[in-house]
Design a protein around this motif. Structure first.
Motif, PDB file in Angstrom:
ATOM      1  N   UNK A 134      86.055  17.156 109.475  1.00 33.88           N
ATOM      2  CA  UNK A 134      85.256  16.363 110.408  1.00 33.88           C
ATOM      3  C   UNK A 134      84.426  17.262 111.314  1.00 33.88           C
ATOM      4  N   UNK A 135      85.015  18.367 111.756  1.00 30.26           N
ATOM      5  CA  UNK A 135      84.252  19.318 112.574  1.00 30.26           C
ATOM      6  C   UNK A 135      83.088  19.878 111.780  1.00 30.26           C
ATOM      7  N   UNK A 136      83.329  20.150 110.497  1.00 34.09           N
ATOM      8  CA  UNK A 136      82.253  20.645 109.635  1.00 34.09           C
ATOM      9  C   UNK A 136      81.129  19.640 109.499  1.00 34.09           C
ATOM     10  N   UNK A 137      81.481  18.353 109.335  1.00 34.14           N
ATOM     11  CA  UNK A 137      80.451  17.317 109.254  1.00 34.14           C
ATOM     12  C   UNK A 137      79.631  17.252 110.535  1.00 34.14           C
ATOM     13  N   UNK A 138      80.282  17.450 111.667  1.00 30.55           N
ATOM     14  CA  UNK A 138      79.565  17.436 112.935  1.00 30.55           C
ATOM     15  C   UNK A 138      78.581  18.609 113.009  1.00 30.55           C
ATOM     16  N   UNK A 139      78.996  19.775 112.501  1.00 27.70           N
ATOM     17  CA  UNK A 139      78.095  20.927 112.487  1.00 27.70           C
ATOM     18  C   UNK A 139      76.883  20.665 111.581  1.00 27.70           C
ATOM     19  N   UNK A 140      77.137  20.099 110.391  1.00 23.43           N
ATOM     20  CA  UNK A 140      76.032  19.739 109.500  1.00 23.43           C
ATOM     21  C   UNK A 140      75.100  18.740 110.185  1.00 23.43           C
ATOM     22  N   UNK A 141      75.671  17.827 110.926  1.00 23.55           N
ATOM     23  CA  UNK A 141      74.871  16.825 111.622  1.00 23.55           C
ATOM     24  C   UNK A 141      73.978  17.464 112.679  1.00 23.55           C
ATOM     25  N   UNK A 142      74.493  18.457 113.412  1.00 20.97           N
ATOM     26  CA  UNK A 142      73.677  19.161 114.403  1.00 20.97           C
ATOM     27  C   UNK A 142      72.482  19.839 113.733  1.00 20.97           C
ATOM     28  N   UNK A 143      72.753  20.511 112.604  1.00 21.16           N
ATOM     29  CA  UNK A 143      71.672  21.200 111.875  1.00 21.16           C
ATOM     30  C   UNK A 143      70.626  20.200 111.397  1.00 21.16           C
ATOM     31  N   UNK A 144      71.093  19.063 110.867  1.00 20.03           N
ATOM     32  CA  UNK A 144      70.164  18.048 110.378  1.00 20.03           C
ATOM     33  C   UNK A 144      69.313  17.453 111.481  1.00 20.03           C
ATOM     34  N   UNK A 145      69.890  17.298 112.670  1.00 20.71           N
ATOM     35  CA  UNK A 145      69.113  16.777 113.801  1.00 20.71           C
ATOM     36  C   UNK A 145      67.948  17.705 114.115  1.00 20.71           C
ATOM     37  N   UNK A 146      68.216  19.009 114.105  1.00 17.65           N
ATOM     38  CA  UNK A 146      67.145  19.976 114.338  1.00 17.65           C
ATOM     39  C   UNK A 146      66.108  19.966 113.231  1.00 17.65           C
ATOM     40  N   UNK A 147      66.564  19.813 111.994  1.00 19.00           N
ATOM     41  CA  UNK A 147      65.642  19.767 110.857  1.00 19.00           C
ATOM     42  C   UNK A 147      64.705  18.569 110.957  1.00 19.00           C
ATOM     43  N   UNK A 148      65.268  17.393 111.236  1.00 20.02           N
ATOM     44  CA  UNK A 148      64.441  16.187 111.332  1.00 20.02           C
ATOM     45  C   UNK A 148      63.413  16.280 112.436  1.00 20.02           C
ATOM     46  N   UNK A 149      63.840  16.737 113.614  1.00 16.86           N
ATOM     47  CA  UNK A 149      62.907  16.866 114.735  1.00 16.86           C
ATOM     48  C   UNK A 149      61.831  17.897 114.444  1.00 16.86           C
ATOM     49  N   UNK A 150      62.224  19.014 113.834  1.00 16.34           N
ATOM     50  CA  UNK A 150      61.254  20.065 113.513  1.00 16.34           C
ATOM     51  C   UNK A 150      60.185  19.590 112.545  1.00 16.34           C
ATOM     52  N   UNK A 151      60.600  18.845 111.520  1.00 13.42           N
ATOM     53  CA  UNK A 151      59.638  18.331 110.540  1.00 13.42           C
ATOM     54  C   UNK A 151      58.649  17.360 111.175  1.00 13.42           C
ATOM     55  N   UNK A 152      59.157  16.486 112.047  1.00 11.09           N
ATOM     56  CA  UNK A 152      58.284  15.504 112.684  1.00 11.09           C
ATOM     57  C   UNK A 152      57.232  16.188 113.541  1.00 11.09           C
TER      58      UNK A 152
END
Length: 350
Positions: A134-152
């Protein structure tokens, strides 16, 4: 002459649209907290098994592991209700910070691709790294949040006329559709569609104490940082040139604000999936009620966001019992008309 000028400046200050409303803000905080507590109690009481208020009280404060009703309260309903409150607060504060930093009334985690990016990286984790903690999923989620914002922001900045609110919203819609399409393809190819469906439907039905325990440190760090920079965001919301003229270190404020948004949104998506529009609607309601002083907006938005998602989760259980409607559908019923209204209003400035 000096007295007259001072009086004139004071009158201008009193007439400015940027003044705060501390009395109203305190009322919102107190009233919202009372409604939140009542909502949590009702949320814990309501479910497939009928449990009365007295049993809820004893189940919370005098837990007896031998009683099935107490186990339902402690292991299922209480963590679910608390998770809904935390997720709602996280998304509302994230949306308020995004709107303040960018001066974009359409900014929110769901519209700006942040939640879609988080869900996309969780899909990657399910497909290529099965068994991730679950902690790993949270880390992946943090990375994805940055990816989505960066692309936009990258796509939006390609426009010659700059980053207008509607163009950022269009870029967010495009990035969200792209990431969701790729996530769906990954889910089908790697046979993890059932897992991915939960994240895109949105909801806190699967929240347990472990989820709440992980979210509490994020809440302490993220909301504390948000309150620390709240005064700076207020100045930044007046315009970057104004902020720099007042000696504001805008770069540092934006960096800290971005970190807060990624932390809060990443944690929220890792627990509840892509619950949309809370980060859009709540900051606007809060500003309407308390003014645009972010020292009041951030705590008030946190309380109102928590109230909205707790009530939305309760509504999701009441629409078609004993089945549950995705909570994301409930928030969309409120958010979509609100988004269309804002887009139409801002579109006149194109």
């Amino acid at each position: 002459m000096s007295t007259k000028n001072n009086k004139s400046e004071q009158d201008n200050e009193n007439n400015t649209p940027y003044r705060s409303k501390p009395f109203t803000a305190i009322t919102v905080l107190l009233g919202g907290t009372i409604v939140l507590v009542l909502g949590l109690v009702i949320s814990i009481t309501f479910g497939a098994a009928n449990i009365n208020m007295k049993t809820v009280w004893t189940g919370v404060f005098q837990f007896d592991p031998e009683l099935t009703s107490h186990q339902i309260i402690q292991e299922l309903r209480l963590p679910r209700a608390l998770a809904a409150a935390l997720v709602g607060a996280f998304l509302a504060v994230s949306g308020a910070i995004m709107q303040g930093m960018t001066r974009n009334p359409l900014a929110s985690p769901s519209i700006m691709g942040v939640t879609a990016g988080s869900a996309f990286m969780i899909a990657i984790a399910f497909a290529f790294f099965p068994g991730t903690s679950y902690v790993g999923l949270m880390m992946w989620s943090f990375v994805g949040a940055g990816l989505g914002a960066g692309l936009v922001f990258m796509i939006g900045s390609l426009s010659k006329s700059g980053l207008t609110p509607v163009k950022l919203a269009l870029a967010g819609a495009a990035v969200t559709a792209l990431l969701q399409s790729i996530s769906s393809a990954i889910a089908i190819h790697f046979h993890v569609a059932q897992d991915i469906t939960f994240w895109y439907a949105g909801g806190v039905a699967g929240a347990r104490w472990f989820s709440v325990q992980l979210m509490i440190p994020v809440a302490i760090v993220g909301i504390t940082l948000a309150i620390i920079i709240s005064r700076s965001i207020t100045v930044l919301s007046l315009g970057e040139d104004v902020a720099k003229g007042l000696g504001q270190r805008t770069r540092y404020v934006k960096i800290i604000g971005t970190v807060v948004v990624l932390l809060l949104t990443g944690a929220a998506v890792s627990v509840a999936g892509t619950v949309g529009f809370i980060g859009l609607v709540i900051p606007h309601i809060t500003r309407f009620l308390v003014g645009v002083d972010y020292r009041w907006i951030i705590p008030c938005a946190a309380v109102l966001g928590a109230v909205l998602l707790v009530l939305a989760d309760l509504g999701a259980r009441m629409v078609n019992p004993p089945y549950e409607t995705p909570v994301g559908a409930i928030t969309a019923l409120i958010g979509v008309p609100f988004f269309l209204y804002l887009a139409r209003r801002e579109g006149r400035g194109l």
